[in-house]
Design an enzyme around this catalytic site. Sequence first.
Site, PDB file in Angstrom:
ATOM      1  N   SER A 109      36.002  19.849  39.808  1.00 44.64           N
ATOM      2  CA  SER A 109      36.397  18.510  39.393  1.00 44.64           C
ATOM      3  C   SER A 109      37.597  18.066  40.215  1.00 44.64           C
ATOM      4  O   SER A 109      38.312  18.894  40.779  1.00 44.64           O
ATOM      5  CB  SER A 109      36.764  18.500  37.904  1.00 44.64           C
ATOM      6  OG  SER A 109      37.295  17.248  37.526  1.00 44.64           O
ATOM      7  N   HIS A 110      37.824  16.780  40.230  1.00 44.11           N
ATOM      8  CA  HIS A 110      39.025  16.244  40.874  1.00 44.11           C
ATOM      9  C   HIS A 110      40.284  16.537  40.062  1.00 44.11           C
ATOM     10  O   HIS A 110      41.386  16.333  40.539  1.00 44.11           O
ATOM     11  CB  HIS A 110      38.883  14.733  41.073  1.00 44.11           C
ATOM     12  CG  HIS A 110      37.973  14.387  42.193  1.00 44.11           C
ATOM     13  ND1 HIS A 110      36.614  14.609  42.165  1.00 44.11           N
ATOM     14  CD2 HIS A 110      38.235  13.844  43.399  1.00 44.11           C
ATOM     15  CE1 HIS A 110      36.086  14.209  43.298  1.00 44.11           C
ATOM     16  NE2 HIS A 110      37.046  13.735  44.070  1.00 44.11           N
TER      17      HIS A 110
END
Length: 136
Positions: free
Chosen positions: A13-14
Amino acid sequence: MSEEQRVGIVLVSHSADVAAAVAELARGLAGGATDVPVAPAGGTEDGGLGTSAELIAAAAASVDRGAGVAVLTDLGSAVLTVKTLLAEGDELPTGTRLVDAPFVEGAVAAVVTAAAGAGLDAVEAAAAEAYTYRKV
């Protein structure tokens, strides 16, 4: 398939918090799934938003048990970073696959399926099938 040869799962994920929360949720909904190696790889090395090839490679190495590694991603550059790592060929364990699946639902399906002792093909198929989950 023995516990030592479970499929590993990496959640990219970011956000480090999002990756860790999805890993926790997937394990919890899979009844704890303590025998499934799951690693979040979120954010950048300095704790910011983004993706890090180094964090992804380290997470994949940490979950590799010889049965393959399924990598699920959240958004665009996470996909591109994993594709780049796969193309380079030496940064990720042999048998690592980028799985085309919704991030949360796919992660849950992947962990549940891996906990049942399924192989990488079945883990990938279960995660991808999560695209068909209807909410209304």
